[in-house]
Design an enzyme around this catalytic site. Structure first.
Site: not given
Length: 417
Positions: A59, A264-265, A302-303, A327-330
């Site tokens: 978000e 990993p998330r 952040g990588e 999210n698949p948009l990234e």
């Protein structure tokens, strides 16, 4: 709503124990824990304050473009962003435009939320997507700030759940002056639950900037993996890495130079993953990928942008286990060939559209995942077609940020409430 506020008052004495447990678990920032009680760590600047609240990484990333546009067009406005997770706070420290403030959102007790609102006194407050905290919403409403929902969404599951609790959801949603929904379906559901002045302007996630990447690191990694077949399992969740390792073993039969990368998330899970997959190498321990590295766990923060650029084939985690998908948009924005498991409820509409357009391949387990990745490795035409398709599809989906800024002009105008 009255019962909710009463209950949160009653359980407030237990909150310090809960926060202490979260701190020990690495889920709270020990240095900024007072912010969770509503005590600000920064002064409230004079002038108009626009406050945006985003739950976590996805978000807050989606709203960065809107924050930048507000900064550019209304330089006299002060902007505050709140999030609720350590990961999102650390990322926002790196990615927020200069001058934009970040605080942790207060826990949703009457005392903490009242303390937060009395300090910050927001003139305009926006909630991103569906992060609704009843006490925080009502305290903001009582402070007479202009309130809006941006990038509003309401999944089918959440809609069914909230319909059973109109005593909570209707007072909350009706407290907002305006609601900007992602899709017509979201708009319809939010309106049915009590939202006012609901408009559909599109999804900000389509306009989000490319995930950042350290170019020197990318060049170094590209040299290290030159000539190898690579696939990435991104934003994986507990229980999923073992399935990824099984996929790796199946693929290795026909691809001796295979490199599987796992991001990993939650980066803190690196040690847990290495226990389950002893042969893996942790990036946090050694940044080098050697010819002998078969499974590489990027347990760093952040990588993802770096590894999306390194691998053309990406599996989106949280979908082989019942988490709801990521999210698949990234990766789509970076023209990756994307695969997903069966559990994608968190982004159901997006995955449905991407599947129909030929941007995503869906699998039901590690065996099917291995078959599809093997096909993409062997058939460069198919892989290139998927990458080209997702690039064109993403380019046709943008514009929500500009439409939203246009809709916000009357709200930001001098003299407006």
């Amino acid at each position: 709503m009255r019962n909710y506020r009463l209950i949160t008052n009653l359980v407030a004495p237990l909150i310090p124990l809960w926060l202490r447990w979260r701190k020990i678990s690495g889920k709270e920032d020990a240095k900024r824990l007072r912010e969770r009680y509503g005590y600000a760590s920064k002064p409230r600047p004079k002038g108009t304050l626009v406050w945006l609240h985003a739950a976590s990484v996805g978000e807050s990333n989606s709203v960065l473009i809107l924050i930048q546009k507000i900064r550019d067009k209304y330089p006299d406005f002060h902007i505050l962003l709140t999030t609720g997770t350590v990961t999102s706070a650390n990322l926002m420290q790196k990615r927020l435009p200069a001058g934009v403030m970040h605080q942790y959102v207060p826990i949703d007790t009457p005392a903490a939320t009242r303390r937060f609102i009395r300090h910050w006194r927001p003139d305009i407050a926006f909630w991103v997507e569906s992060e609704f905290w009843p006490n925080l919403v009502m305290e903001t409403n009582e402070a007479e700030a202009f309130m809006g929902i941006i990038n509003g969404r309401m999944s089918e599951r959440s809609f069914a759940g909230w319909k059973k609790r109109p005593d909570i959801i209707k007072p909350m949603l009706s407290a907002f002056d305006i609601t900007f929904a992602q899709t017509p379906v979201d708009a319809e559901r939010l309106g049915a639950l009590g939202a006012k002045d609901v408009r559909c302007v599109g999804n900000l996630k389509y306009d989000a900037a490319f995930l950042p990447c350290n170019e020197e690191e990318l060049i170094e990694l590209q040299a290290a993996v030159s000539g190898r077949e690579i696939w990435l399992a991104a934003s994986t969740h507990p229980g999923e890495e073992a399935l990824i390792a099984k996929t790796h073993a199946l693929l290795s039969v026909n691809h001796s130079n295979l490199l599987t990368i796992i991001v990993p998330r939650h980066p803190r899970r690196g040690a847990e993953i290495i226990t389950a997959i002893p042969e893996a190498a942790l990036r946090s321990k050694s940044k080098t990928i050697t010819p002998g590295t078969k499974i590489y766990v990027a347990d760093t923060l952040g990588e993802l942008g770096l590894f999306y650029r390194l691998s053309e084939v990406v599996f989106m985690g949280g979908s082989l286990v019942k988490h709801g998908g990521q999210n698949p948009l990234e990766p789509g924005r970076l023209s990756c060939a994307i695969l997903t498991g069966p559990h994608t409820d968190n982004f159901a509409d997006i995955y449905r559209e991407m599947e129909q357009a030929g941007c995503v391949l869906r699998v039901d387990g590690p065996e099917a995942l291995a078959i599809q990745i093997d096909a993409l490795f062997k058939d460069s035409v198919k892989r290139d077609r998927m990458q080209s398709t997702v690039k064109q599809w993403m380019e046709g989906k943008g514009g929500a940020a500009d439409r939203l800024m246009q809709a916000l002009e009357p709200i930001f105008a001098p003299g407006a409430k």
